[in-house]
Design a protein around this motif. Structure first.
Motif, short mmCIF file in Angstrom:
data_model
loop_
_atom_site.label_atom_id
_atom_site.label_comp_id
_atom_site.label_asym_id
_atom_site.label_seq_id
_atom_site.Cartn_x
_atom_site.Cartn_y
_atom_site.Cartn_z
N ALA A 253 -6.13 3.98 -1.61
CA ALA A 253 -7.35 4.45 -2.28
C ALA A 253 -7.83 5.83 -1.84
CB ALA A 253 -8.47 3.43 -2.11
N PRO A 254 -7.76 6.18 -0.54
CA PRO A 254 -8.31 7.50 -0.15
C PRO A 254 -7.67 8.67 -0.88
CG PRO A 254 -8.02 6.12 1.78
CD PRO A 254 -7.41 5.38 0.64
N TRP A 255 -6.34 8.63 -1.05
CA TRP A 255 -5.72 9.75 -1.76
C TRP A 255 -6.12 9.76 -3.23
CZ3 TRP A 255 -2.29 9.84 -5.90
CH2 TRP A 255 -1.91 11.13 -6.30
N PHE A 256 -6.13 8.57 -3.86
CA PHE A 256 -6.52 8.52 -5.27
C PHE A 256 -7.94 9.04 -5.46
CE2 PHE A 256 -2.91 5.60 -5.60
CZ PHE A 256 -2.36 5.98 -6.80
N ALA A 257 -8.82 8.70 -4.52
CA ALA A 257 -10.19 9.21 -4.61
C ALA A 257 -10.21 10.72 -4.42
CB ALA A 257 -11.07 8.53 -3.55
N ALA A 258 -9.43 11.22 -3.46
CA ALA A 258 -9.41 12.65 -3.18
C ALA A 258 -8.85 13.44 -4.36
CB ALA A 258 -8.59 12.93 -1.92
N VAL A 259 -7.76 12.96 -4.96
CA VAL A 259 -7.17 13.71 -6.07
C VAL A 259 -8.03 13.61 -7.31
CG1 VAL A 259 -5.70 11.89 -7.10
CG2 VAL A 259 -4.94 14.28 -7.12
N MET B 245 -7.44 -10.34 2.88
CA MET B 245 -7.24 -9.31 3.90
C MET B 245 -6.22 -8.27 3.41
SD MET B 245 -5.20 -9.56 7.53
CE MET B 245 -3.63 -9.53 6.62
N GLY B 246 -5.16 -8.77 2.80
CA GLY B 246 -4.09 -7.88 2.36
C GLY B 246 -4.51 -6.90 1.30
N THR B 247 -5.30 -7.36 0.36
CA THR B 247 -5.78 -6.46 -0.69
C THR B 247 -6.60 -5.33 -0.09
OG1 THR B 247 -5.82 -8.30 -2.26
CG2 THR B 247 -7.09 -6.33 -2.84
N ILE B 248 -7.41 -5.67 0.91
CA ILE B 248 -8.21 -4.64 1.59
C ILE B 248 -7.30 -3.64 2.30
CG2 ILE B 248 -9.91 -4.24 3.41
CD1 ILE B 248 -11.08 -7.01 2.71
N VAL B 249 -6.27 -4.14 2.97
CA VAL B 249 -5.34 -3.27 3.69
C VAL B 249 -4.61 -2.33 2.73
CG1 VAL B 249 -3.19 -3.24 5.02
CG2 VAL B 249 -5.02 -4.83 5.64
N ALA B 250 -4.07 -2.91 1.65
CA ALA B 250 -3.34 -2.09 0.68
C ALA B 250 -4.26 -1.04 0.07
CB ALA B 250 -2.74 -2.97 -0.41
N ALA B 251 -5.48 -1.43 -0.25
CA ALA B 251 -6.43 -0.48 -0.83
C ALA B 251 -6.80 0.61 0.16
CB ALA B 251 -7.68 -1.22 -1.30
N ALA B 252 -6.92 0.24 1.43
CA ALA B 252 -7.27 1.22 2.46
C ALA B 252 -6.18 2.28 2.62
CB ALA B 252 -7.51 0.51 3.79
N ILE B 253 -4.94 1.90 2.32
CA ILE B 253 -3.84 2.86 2.41
C ILE B 253 -3.81 3.78 1.19
CG2 ILE B 253 -1.31 3.08 2.41
CD1 ILE B 253 -1.24 0.43 3.97
N GLY C 191 0.81 -1.21 0.00
CA GLY C 191 0.00 0.00 0.00
C GLY C 191 0.84 1.26 0.00
N VAL C 192 1.87 1.28 0.83
CA VAL C 192 2.76 2.45 0.87
C VAL C 192 3.49 2.61 -0.46
CG1 VAL C 192 4.79 3.44 1.98
CG2 VAL C 192 3.02 2.35 3.37
#
Length: 573
Positions: A259-265, A249-257, A211-212
């Protein structure tokens, strides 16, 4: 000596000291070294100036090249240690230097469970001193950060693979386990340690790293991990062990890291950022040589003697033999990490030397393992011939310490002579040790080669090359004279000039620079030699009497062209 360094915290302290010696000198003294760094630090400065940490801007232009992770880390460093109006670069570079250090320590930490303490320590030395990582540690951009994410992700993946395979072998009677297939033969972990399966915490670390990494540089690290998995699947015909890494679980974690910025931008730019990132940056790199950074497949192999230097002394002797070790677990997963990664970047038309950096830790670990096993390949006649050729690279660098100040600085500097002698001796020493078959000691001596070379180059010689750093020289003149308002630049549009002179620096042509002075008589203009005729013609037509405050002759190395810059203003405004 290696045995004394491998216990407790000593290897971490030794590697940390080496990184400090290699990465700290020059961190503050070096001007911006390429356009990419200048764009990164200027975009970070604009985040701090505007308080907008979602959109990435270079002046008025959207910079849809990389996600926001690197900019956020730089902004945090600048906010804590400096301020946005400062032109000091070291706070922007600090995240890169820390990431390079972390990558070295993680290479050792993961490596000791894969190949053993001694080989992992040698790998840390080889990686820490590599020219490409040292360069990236001195630049405020994303590649050292990406390497740290890659080591965190790939090292965890490798531990899961080796742990699962070792357990399989034990369950089958243990016939395929041991130093022949699970370890490395020298300094390998014990059987119990080799078979210890990582748990949920380490699986979580893998997905956090993914995610990072996406926030740092998009899909690069996920692609490297995917290629590694596909390679291991092709070799073993299954990847059942990957289930233990909890991919759902991991895909959800990576997306949670990420996705928010990609959605915001996307929301802030009406979807323009992601579209431009794909169409304007990713696809051009995949389909052609972006910004003239092209090259033939195999170019990275040709460059490896320099980019992996001084570790390249022991790279080429082992490359041809690595494939023969593919059935041994540690080598198997490290080959699945390094080879597809390298091939991927060789096949992509856009070529930049740092692209293959994520493969370096795996190569370093395999070299360290073979060295500790006393592989015959290091004593082969061809290897000894290569050691002699390799010395020439060090001699060329030593000569450069003397020649570069004469050509691009203030002339001959007597202090460069003892520095060049030191580099020469530090280069010859490991080659002689390797020639005599003392390969482990030779690899440790490569740390002396790096320590003798990089501080001199980055702290002493490079910052003195005024004829290469035209933006810094121009900014010094502007700072001495003073400009009551934005500076106009004609015929010279390097991003470093914006960082040095301020966000409101105006790029224009000769006539535009004259018009700028006519409208803002207490400001200055930086005009290249090719725009001077147009500038003076427009100034005469506007009735301006101009004054020259300074002239800079040098080389615009980004373009490879000799350039003269003249700082001009209105006489008696």
């Amino acid at each position: 000596m290696v045995h004394r360094l491998t216990g407790g915290l000593r290897p971490y302290l030794a590697l940390s000291l080496l990184c400090l010696v290699l990465y700290l000198p020059g961190l503050a003294a070096l001007p911006a070294m390429d356009r990419d760094e200048s764009r990164f630090v200027q975009a970070t400065r604009q985040m701090l100036e505007t308080g907008d940490y979602v959109r990435i801007q270079f002046q008025d232009e959207m910079r849809a090249k990389k996600p926001a992770g690197t900019y956020w880390l730089q902004a945090a460093a600048v906010k804590a240690l400096s301020h946005a109006s400062s032109t000091e670069l070291w706070p922007y570079r600090l995240p890169s230097a820390l990431a390079a250090w972390a990558a070295v320590l993680m290479t050792f930490a993961f490596g000791r469970s894969l190949v053993g303490d001694r080989p992992a320590l040698l790998a840390g030395v080889l990686l820490a001193g590599s020219l490409m990582l040292t360069l990236e540690a001195h630049q405020g951009k994303s590649d050292a950060l990406l390497l740290a994410c890659a080591v965190a992700a790939q090292g965890t993946l490798a531990r899961f693979y080796v742990g699962a395979k070792a357990r399989e072998a034990m369950g089958g009677g243990g016939s395929s386990c041991g130093t022949g297939s699970c370890g490395t033969g020298s300094g390998a972990p014990t059987s119990a340690n080799s078979m210890m399966m990582p748990g949920t915490a380490e699986a979580l670390a893998f997905w956090l790293a993914q995610g990072v990494a996406i926030l740092i540089k998009g899909p690069v690290v996920p692609m490297i991990s995917l290629l590694t998995l596909l390679t291991l699947w092709a070799a073993d015909r299954h990847v059942r062990w990957f289930v233990a890494m909890k991919p759902l679980m991991g895909t959800i974690v990576a997306a949670a890291i990420a996705a928010p910025w990609f959605a915001a931008v996307s929301n802030a730019t009406d979807g323009a950022f992601v579209g431009e990132a794909v169409k304007g940056d990713l696809l051009p790199k995949l389909l052609g040589a972006q910004e003239s950074h092209g090259g033939i497949p195999g170019l990275y192999l040709l460059l490896a003697s320099a980019t992996f230097w001084p570790a390249s002394m022991v790279l080429w002797p082992v490359v041809a033999k690595l494939w023969s070790h593919r059935k041994r677990l540690a080598y198997r997963v490290l080959l699945a990490w390094a080879v597809p990664t390298w091939l991927m970047f060789e096949l992509i038309p856009t070529k930049l030397p740092h692209y293959v950096l994520p493969a370096f830790p795996a190569l370093a670990l395999m070299i360290g393992a073979m060295a500790c096993e006393g592989a015959e390949v290091f004593r082969h006649r061809a290897a000894k011939a290569w050691y002699a050729v390799w010395v020439l690279i060090g001699l060329a660098l030593a000569a450069a310490m003397v020649i570069l100040p004469i050509k691009f600085g203030d002339g001959f500097d007597p202090l460069t002579v003892p520095a060049a002698i030191g580099i020469t001796l530090a280069t010859v020493l490991p080659a002689v040790l390797a020639w005599r078959g003392q390969i482990v000691t030779a690899i440790l001596a490569l740390s002396l080669t790096a320590a003798a070379t990089y501080p001199v180059a980055f702290q002493g010689v490079a910052p003195s090359l005024d004829h290469l750093f035209l933006s810094r020289s121009a900014a010094r003149i502007v700072g001495t004279v003073g400009s009551d308002g934005p500076v106009a630049a004609a015929g010279y549009s390097e991003p470093s000039l914006v960082f040095m002179l301020g966000t409101d620096t105006r790029f224009t042509d000769g006539a535009g620079a004259a018009s700028h002075l006519a409208a803002h008589r207490r400001t200055l203009a930086v005009v290249s030699d090719r725009e001077l005729p147009a500038f003076f013609a427009a100034a005469t037509q506007a009735g301006l009497e101009t004054e020259e405050f300074g002239r800079i002759d040098g080389l615009n190395y980004s373009r490879g062209k000799p350039t003269t810059l003249v700082v001009l203003g209105v006489k008696n405004p």
